[in-house]
Write an enzyme that holds these catalytic residues in place. Structure first.
Site, PDB file in Angstrom:
ATOM      1  N   CYS A 277       0.800  -1.229   0.000  1.00 55.09           N
ATOM      2  CA  CYS A 277       0.000   0.000   0.000  1.00 55.09           C
ATOM      3  C   CYS A 277       0.832   1.278   0.000  1.00 55.09           C
ATOM      4  O   CYS A 277       0.472   2.219  -0.715  1.00 55.09           O
ATOM      5  CB  CYS A 277      -1.027  -0.015   1.134  1.00 55.09           C
ATOM      6  N   ARG A 306       7.786 -10.995   5.169  1.00 49.22           N
ATOM      7  CA  ARG A 306       7.451 -10.780   6.573  1.00 49.22           C
ATOM      8  C   ARG A 306       8.331 -11.676   7.447  1.00 49.22           C
ATOM      9  O   ARG A 306       8.584 -12.832   7.107  1.00 49.22           O
ATOM     10  CB  ARG A 306       5.970 -11.042   6.830  1.00 49.22           C
ATOM     11  N   GLN A 324       1.499 -11.524  -3.431  1.00 52.56           N
ATOM     12  CA  GLN A 324       0.107 -11.125  -3.205  1.00 52.56           C
ATOM     13  C   GLN A 324      -0.577 -10.656  -4.482  1.00 52.56           C
ATOM     14  O   GLN A 324       0.030  -9.962  -5.295  1.00 52.56           O
ATOM     15  CB  GLN A 324       0.050  -9.971  -2.194  1.00 52.56           C
ATOM     16  N   ASP A 326      -2.749  -8.131  -5.129  1.00 51.06           N
ATOM     17  CA  ASP A 326      -3.103  -6.972  -4.324  1.00 51.06           C
ATOM     18  C   ASP A 326      -3.663  -5.846  -5.193  1.00 51.06           C
ATOM     19  O   ASP A 326      -3.352  -5.759  -6.380  1.00 51.06           O
ATOM     20  CB  ASP A 326      -1.849  -6.479  -3.593  1.00 51.06           C
ATOM     21  N   HIS A 328      -5.369  -1.499  -4.809  1.00 48.96           N
ATOM     22  CA  HIS A 328      -5.869  -0.368  -4.027  1.00 48.96           C
ATOM     23  C   HIS A 328      -6.746   0.489  -4.930  1.00 48.96           C
ATOM     24  O   HIS A 328      -6.323   0.905  -6.014  1.00 48.96           O
ATOM     25  CB  HIS A 328      -4.709   0.434  -3.448  1.00 48.96           C
ATOM     26  N   LYS A 412     -12.275  -4.158   8.053  1.00 43.88           N
ATOM     27  CA  LYS A 412     -12.122  -4.948   6.835  1.00 43.88           C
ATOM     28  C   LYS A 412     -13.134  -6.073   6.775  1.00 43.88           C
ATOM     29  O   LYS A 412     -13.744  -6.464   7.783  1.00 43.88           O
ATOM     30  CB  LYS A 412     -10.703  -5.514   6.725  1.00 43.88           C
ATOM     31  N   HIS A 458      -8.511  -1.241   0.137  1.00 44.54           N
ATOM     32  CA  HIS A 458      -7.472  -2.256  -0.057  1.00 44.54           C
ATOM     33  C   HIS A 458      -8.196  -3.579  -0.325  1.00 44.54           C
ATOM     34  O   HIS A 458      -9.137  -3.915   0.400  1.00 44.54           O
ATOM     35  CB  HIS A 458      -6.624  -2.447   1.205  1.00 44.54           C
TER      36      HIS A 458
END
Length: 585
Positions: A277, A306, A324, A326, A328, A412, A458
């Site tokens: 993000c 991570r 991911q 992903d 936005h 979320k 997100h």
């Protein structure tokens, strides 16, 4: 899968069985010392210090035999309450029990122990009345566990077990565990040459073998095509960033413990990114935007990192390096509901393609008792939680609410999918965020020519590709649908002398049509090759002999079926193409 911890009767039974285990270990290993033996969802375990002795799976039957001997003796289990001084004296030879007792406050807690014959253990209880009822149990595995879960402390031996009221329930559970073993994605990944790990490369860092890369690439193409059709614009951003980027986003303060340590370079500090993000915020900020431009949907197939503890990594389900799916979405307040509904529709379309039916929506909210770990004020949180709730109600989603599961910047929606082995897995997630646009000072020009903050949604549909593939492998038991299978068709000539030329012609026909085909021209018997194809879980195996060669035919067998069918080559190629296009299960 039954949750032992939530079943009161089975919980007591399993806790008592943990004491039976400890007593048997003490009989066999006189110097054994004991830490804790709690009930868990899957049964029970006990952490034990055996000095220099390292247990293996071969030791478990010996311990089980002693447990059965003790149970047969039928001693009653007797509870005794102690003062702190009495408890310290009674367990003075066991430093682990002394550690527990020393931290107890006898003004607030009753200190108690339970005795069964020659064995006494510190415990709150409750327990069954007699060891005689502890008859239907099984020790499942042994592993290492650090004292108090701290890697700086001594490694103890952890023995896991399960106990039931009757033999039927125990046998049914053991059959379920065997099924779980066969579905374990780590086993399937190895058997099917999907992925591998190497300690020399690093723990939690998967390497995707050719078969695995095909599955990943197919998934990436699948979700990318869907997103582009829906107006998402795909980008690529670097896999690391300046620490200042994460200080601006707030991740450095709220997420630092889950990030890899920073690297110093040219008077700057960089860190491997845990999420995407912040990069996407900067991409939006790079250009001027009018309200007419919104929504702006930025998507990326991104590599993230991570710092998972070594004990937490699990195959490709939980790794230190992952990819991911992903995105936005930058939108106006008026566009939130429409965009959120579109994301939910995309999730449902994807789940339909994969045949997922057992799932629920979880509305993950802020912990109202611990607001310090979240960004923003009460008004923004209450507003965003209300908006998500309204969207779910309007689309008629089956959802439940859970406090404390929100992201630190906003509430979320998590889609919880029940796996074939009973795990509750989060596959997709959608998050509403008013905070990061504020921290990055994002703006667009509204109808009045004024600068206004956008809202960010997100979202991750497949989530982590790694975890998604782990889920798929376990769900399908490695029998991936035709469109995802690394090898879709295997060609087996009856004779490598007489039929190989025709097999090569057939091979070229499939290859030209984009079907993943393999030719097995080894000098082995047809039966052996067919059995091997079943083991490799290849969707279609084709046998090519005289009849097929002379009449331009193929004889095929579908995985999991004994039935064989003979059809024209062109007819079969069209059949496979249609199944791939329809994403048939």
């Amino acid at each position: 899968m039954i949750n032992i911890k939530e079943n009161e009767k089975l919980s007591v039974l399993n806790h008592s069985c943990a004491h039976l285990l400890a007593q048997a270990v003490k009989h066999i290993y006189k110097d054994a010392k004991f830490w804790v033996g709690p009930v868990i969802e899957e049964g029970f375990y006990y952490d034990i210090d055996l000095g220099d002795k390292t247990l293996t799976e071969e030791d478990l039957p010996v311990i089980e035999k002693e447990m059965k001997k003790i149970a047969k003796d039928g001693k009653r289990i007797i509870r005794e309450e102690l003062s702190k001084e009495e408890a310290l004296e009674k367990f003075k030879d066991d430093p682990y029990k002394i550690d527990l007792i020393s931290r107890m406050n006898e003004e607030e807690n009753v200190i108690s122990c339970y005795s069964q014959g020659d064995f006494t253990d510190l415990c709150r209880g409750p327990h069954v009345d007699t060891v005689k009822v502890l008859r239907y149990f099984k020790l499942l595995k042994v592993s290492g566990a650090y004292f108090k879960g701290d890697s700086k402390n001594k490694m103890l031996q952890r023995i896991y077990g399960i106990c039931f009221e009757n033999e039927e329930d125990l046998e049914a559970h053991l059959e379920f565990l065997e099924e779980c073993k066969q579905r374990d994605h780590r086993k399937l990944g190895k058997d099917l040459d999907i992925f591998m790990f190497s300690d020399l490369v690093g723990k939690g860092l998967p390497m995707w073998l050719p078969n695995g890369f095909i599955v990943r690439r197919t998934l990436v193409d699948y979700i990318t095509d869907k997103e582009i059709f829906l107006g998402y614009r795909h980008v690529m951003t670097p896999s690391l960033g300046n620490v200042e980027l994460y200080k601006t986003s707030g991740h450095w303060d709220h997420y630092k413990e889950d990030m890899f340590p920073s690297m110093e370079l040219d008077d700057e500090a960089y860190v491997l990114r845990p999420m995407n993000c912040p990069h996407h915020m900067m991409m939006f900020k790079n250009s001027l935007h009018s309200y007419r431009d919104l929504p702006v949907r930025i998507a990326e197939i991104a590599n993230d990192f991570r710092y998972e503890a070594s004990g937490a990594v699990c195959g490709i389900e939980r790794t230190r390096a992952f990819t991911q799916n992903d995105s936005h979405i930058f939108c106006t307040n008026d566009q939130i509901k429409a965009e959120f509904k579109a994301v939910i529709k995309l999730i449902l379309d994807v789940y339909k393609d994969f045949g997922f039916t057992d799932y629920k929506f979880r509305l993950s909210l802020r912990d109202k008792e611990d607001k310090e770990k979240y960004f923003g004020n009460d008004e923004l949180w209450e507003r965003s939680e209300k908006e998500l709730r309204e969207v779910l109600e309007e689309v008629g989603a089956d959802f439940y609410e859970e406090e404390g599961e929100a992201a630190f910047y906003g509430p979320k929606l998590d889609v919880q999918v029940k796996s074939a082995i009973g795990h509750d897995v989060t596959l997709s997630t959608v998050q509403l965020d008013y905070q990061l646009p504020e921290r990055f000072e994002l703006t667009y020009i509204d109808e009045r020519g004024e600068k206004v903050r956008p809202v960010v949604i997100h979202r991750a549909i497949l989530g982590s590709l790694d975890r998604f593939i782990a889920f798929l492998l376990e769900e399908t038991k490695g029998v991936l649908p035709l469109w995802l299978a690394p090898v879709q068709v295997l060609l087996i000539p009856v004779s490598t002398i007489h039929h190989e030329d025709y097999a090569k012609e057939v091979f070229e026909q499939f290859k030209k049509r984009g079907i993943r085909v393999e030719l097995d021209n080894r000098n082995e018997k047809v039966g052996y090759k067919m059995r091997e194809a079943q083991t490799r879980k290849i969707p279609y195996s084709i046998v090519l002999g005289d009849n097929e060669k002379e009449n331009n035919l193929v004889t095929y067998r579908k995985h999991g079926s004994e039935e064989k069918s003979t059809v024209s080559l062109e007819g079969f190629v069209s059949l496979v193409e249609q199944e791939v296009y329809n994403k048939s299960k």
